[in-house]
Design an enzyme around this catalytic site. Structure first.
Site, PDB file in Angstrom:
ATOM      1  N   ARG A 134       0.832  -1.182   0.012  1.00 25.27           N
ATOM      2  CA  ARG A 134      -0.008   0.048  -0.054  1.00 25.27           C
ATOM      3  C   ARG A 134       1.051   1.198  -0.127  1.00 25.27           C
ATOM      4  O   ARG A 134       2.241   1.167   0.105  1.00 25.27           O
ATOM      5  CB  ARG A 134      -1.095  -0.098   0.980  1.00 25.27           C
ATOM      6  CG  ARG A 134      -0.862  -0.733   2.323  1.00 25.27           C
ATOM      7  CD  ARG A 134       0.294   0.230   3.182  1.00 25.27           C
ATOM      8  NE  ARG A 134       0.005   1.548   3.516  1.00 25.27           N
ATOM      9  CZ  ARG A 134       0.955   2.461   3.657  1.00 25.27           C
ATOM     10  NH1 ARG A 134       2.036   2.157   3.701  1.00 25.27           N
ATOM     11  NH2 ARG A 134       0.622   3.714   3.592  1.00 25.27           N
ATOM     12  N   ARG A 142      -7.357  -0.907  -6.886  1.00 21.24           N
ATOM     13  CA  ARG A 142      -8.013   0.350  -5.872  1.00 21.24           C
ATOM     14  C   ARG A 142      -8.073   1.374  -7.142  1.00 21.24           C
ATOM     15  O   ARG A 142      -7.205   1.441  -7.929  1.00 21.24           O
ATOM     16  CB  ARG A 142      -6.709   0.547  -5.181  1.00 21.24           C
ATOM     17  CG  ARG A 142      -6.726  -0.758  -3.922  1.00 21.24           C
ATOM     18  CD  ARG A 142      -5.701  -0.080  -2.828  1.00 21.24           C
ATOM     19  NE  ARG A 142      -6.351   0.724  -2.026  1.00 21.24           N
ATOM     20  CZ  ARG A 142      -5.567   1.343  -0.988  1.00 21.24           C
ATOM     21  NH1 ARG A 142      -4.427   1.074  -0.705  1.00 21.24           N
ATOM     22  NH2 ARG A 142      -6.516   2.070  -0.112  1.00 21.24           N
ATOM     23  N   GLN A 144      -2.541   2.543   9.875  1.00 17.86           N
ATOM     24  CA  GLN A 144      -1.184   2.938   9.166  1.00 17.86           C
ATOM     25  C   GLN A 144      -0.175   3.713   9.918  1.00 17.86           C
ATOM     26  O   GLN A 144       0.994   3.497   9.965  1.00 17.86           O
ATOM     27  CB  GLN A 144      -1.572   3.524   7.686  1.00 17.86           C
ATOM     28  CG  GLN A 144      -1.798   2.649   6.644  1.00 17.86           C
ATOM     29  CD  GLN A 144      -3.688   2.851   6.676  1.00 17.86           C
ATOM     30  OE1 GLN A 144      -4.053   3.173   7.802  1.00 17.86           O
ATOM     31  NE2 GLN A 144      -4.219   2.541   5.582  1.00 17.86           N
ATOM     32  N   ASP A 191      -2.155  10.635  -2.708  1.00 15.34           N
ATOM     33  CA  ASP A 191      -2.473   9.450  -3.707  1.00 15.34           C
ATOM     34  C   ASP A 191      -2.892  10.158  -4.942  1.00 15.34           C
ATOM     35  O   ASP A 191      -2.862   9.396  -5.932  1.00 15.34           O
ATOM     36  CB  ASP A 191      -3.834   8.675  -3.159  1.00 15.34           C
ATOM     37  CG  ASP A 191      -3.286   7.783  -1.881  1.00 15.34           C
ATOM     38  OD1 ASP A 191      -3.025   8.376  -0.746  1.00 15.34           O
ATOM     39  OD2 ASP A 191      -2.887   6.615  -2.107  1.00 15.34           O
ATOM     40  N   ASN A 245      -5.637  12.295  -0.023  1.00  9.34           N
ATOM     41  CA  ASN A 245      -4.873  11.365   0.711  1.00  9.34           C
ATOM     42  C   ASN A 245      -5.402  10.661   1.760  1.00  9.34           C
ATOM     43  O   ASN A 245      -6.835  10.891   1.748  1.00  9.34           O
ATOM     44  CB  ASN A 245      -3.745  12.292   1.398  1.00  9.34           C
ATOM     45  CG  ASN A 245      -2.416  11.461   2.229  1.00  9.34           C
ATOM     46  OD1 ASN A 245      -1.953  10.562   1.488  1.00  9.34           O
ATOM     47  ND2 ASN A 245      -2.352  11.797   3.277  1.00  9.34           N
ATOM     48  N   LYS A 246      -4.956   9.716   2.587  1.00  5.87           N
ATOM     49  CA  LYS A 246      -5.585   9.081   3.394  1.00  5.87           C
ATOM     50  C   LYS A 246      -6.846   9.944   4.414  1.00  5.87           C
ATOM     51  O   LYS A 246      -6.660  11.043   4.764  1.00  5.87           O
ATOM     52  CB  LYS A 246      -4.650   8.538   4.497  1.00  5.87           C
ATOM     53  CG  LYS A 246      -5.262   7.660   5.916  1.00  5.87           C
ATOM     54  CD  LYS A 246      -5.915   6.478   5.151  1.00  5.87           C
ATOM     55  CE  LYS A 246      -5.409   5.768   4.074  1.00  5.87           C
ATOM     56  NZ  LYS A 246      -6.349   4.692   3.444  1.00  5.87           N
TER      57      LYS A 246
HETATM   58  O1  MRU Z   1      -4.668   3.030   1.790  1.00  5.95           O
HETATM   59  P1  MRU Z   1      -3.234   3.250   2.048  1.00  5.95           P
HETATM   60  O2  MRU Z   1      -2.626   2.865   3.084  1.00  5.95           O
HETATM   61  O3  MRU Z   1      -2.653   2.974   0.699  1.00  5.95           O
HETATM   62  O4  MRU Z   1      -3.226   4.834   2.067  1.00  5.95           O
HETATM   63  C1  MRU Z   1      -1.842   5.599   2.030  1.00  5.95           C
HETATM   64  C2  MRU Z   1      -1.852   7.043   1.837  1.00  5.95           C
HETATM   65  O5  MRU Z   1      -2.798   7.543   2.069  1.00  5.95           O
HETATM   66  C3  MRU Z   1      -0.537   7.574   1.689  1.00  5.95           C
HETATM   67  O6  MRU Z   1      -0.419   9.064   2.476  1.00  5.95           O
HETATM   68  C4  MRU Z   1      -0.227   7.856   0.320  1.00  5.95           C
HETATM   69  O7  MRU Z   1      -0.474   6.703  -0.500  1.00  5.95           O
HETATM   70  C5  MRU Z   1       1.069   8.485  -0.130  1.00  5.95           C
HETATM   71  S1  MRU Z   1       2.541   7.466   0.139  1.00  5.95           S
HETATM   72  C6  MRU Z   1       3.907   7.800  -0.119  1.00  5.95           C
END
Ligand code: MRU
Length: 344
Positions: free
Chosen positions: A51, A94, A201, A242, A252-253
């Site tokens: 991820r 995804r 995370q 993302d 982002n998350k």
């Molecule tokens: O759902 P995830 O764990 O893949 O989400 C990840 C994030 O939101 C990160 O902040 C993003 O991918 C940047 S990673 C360098």
């Protein structure tokens, strides 16, 4: 245990396997996956064994090369059709991180550039392209680290959300790269890590990789960020992303936009650390970024012995949110720090 060479995603060209650290088991267990089947690659991305936007992209690129090398098709047209079907399939794993689509499209461009060559030559070109993308990811992240570290001084503290560290890329990370580079430069920077509900995370991955690297780390629940900003001195917030839309709106998350709103309120600079591969000029604003909706069981029961939400209550589980560009101080990229107006 298999030697990952300090990387999260690795291409074992001897055995033709996509090698991944299974992130669903961290921090308590380190297991390495060796993948060569498309269903396993798709699942690894979907359930977050791999991820983080850049790591997903590199994994897909290596995955496509592994599948091409595993192919039994000797007839060119059938081989090409199989590759294109695999590319389309992996794209469905995804929806939000644009790096997945970018990396797969890069592999498809290589396929097209070598279309006239033999199947064996195409396989070699795909392997070389995947290896180049893997190498480039580490270089790009280190560059982001160098630009970001210039903003940091010895003794600073930063807040981060989710995991945008080495586990989200091949190595170094994006949002945590400045902290690693600052350490290389002899500056001590400590990190506050939001726990990052519902998949933790921040707690499971950010705290794990930073403490392993000897960096002082403090984990807080997501709802404590306002308290933190009111009571402690933060140099900045550093987050990954993302997908960045053409106007600078950033997905982002889930929870990131709330942190950005708080940062504005408390006057803390809010930086998004992003490789150019995360900038999507085809998506005009944040409104058009597709947001992944995940299973409510991640809230209801995933981390508990007994379910913690009554059965008749519904759940809402978007995996990402969009931070409006007005709240972003700058984008730390491999080419330097972009300041507003971002549309330019
Ligand atoms: O759902 P995830 O764990 O893949 O989400 C990840 C994030 O939101 C990160 O902040 C993003 O991918 C940047 S990673 C360098």
């Amino acid at each position: 245990m298999y030697d990952m060479h300090g990387e999260t995603v690795h291409y074992d060209t001897e055995t033709n396997r996509l090698m991944l650290i299974d992130q669903t088991l961290l921090p308590n267990k380190t297991e390495i996956l060796a993948l060569y089947q498309k269903e396993d690659m798709h699942r690894a991305i979907k359930i977050l064994q791999v991820r983080g936007a850049p790591a997903i992209g590199v994994a897909a690129a290596i995955g496509l090369s592994v599948l091409a090398n595993e192919s039994k098709e000797t007839e060119k047209e059938k081989f090409l059709a199989e590759f294109e079907a695999n590319a389309a399939y992996l794209k469905t794993a995804r929806p939000t991180a644009v790096n997945l689509f970018w990396a797969i499209d890069e592999m498809c461009k290589t396929l097209n550039a070598y279309r006239a060559q033999s199947v064996e030559e195409i396989k070699t070109a795909l392997t070389e392209k995947a290896l180049a993308m893997h190498k480039e990811d580490a270089e790009v992240c280190h560059k982001i680290g160098e630009y970001g570290a210039a903003l940091l001084e010895d003794g600073d503290a930063v807040l981060t959300h989710c995991n945008a560290g080495r586990l989200a890329t091949v190595k170094y990370g994006t949002a945590l790269a400045p902290v690693y580079v600052a350490k290389e430069e002899g500056k001590n920077v400590s990190v506050y890590a939001d726990e990052t509900r519902p998949l933790l995370q921040g707690a499971r991955l950010t705290a794990y990789e930073l403490t392993e690297a000897g960096i002082q780390t403090t984990v807080l629940c997501d709802n404590m960020a306002s308290y933190l900003m009111a009571h402690k001195k933060l140099k900045a917030v550093f987050v990954g992303c993302d997908r960045v839309a053409a106007n600078g709106d950033t997905a982002n998350k889930i929870g990131t936009s709330g942190v950005a709103i708080l940062a504005k309120h408390y006057g803390v600079p809010f930086y998004v650390c992003a490789p150019f591969s995360t900038i999507d000029r085809n998506t005009p604003t944040g409104k058009e970024i597709p947001i992944e909706q995940r299973d409510g069981e991640e809230l209801r029961s995933m981390w508990y012995r007994d379910a913690m939400i009554p059965e008749t209550a519904e759940t809402l589980n978007p995996a990402f949110d969009v931070t409006p560009h007005e709240l972003i101080t700058g984008f730390i990229t491999e080419k330097g720090i972009l300041q507003p107006p971002f549309a330019e």
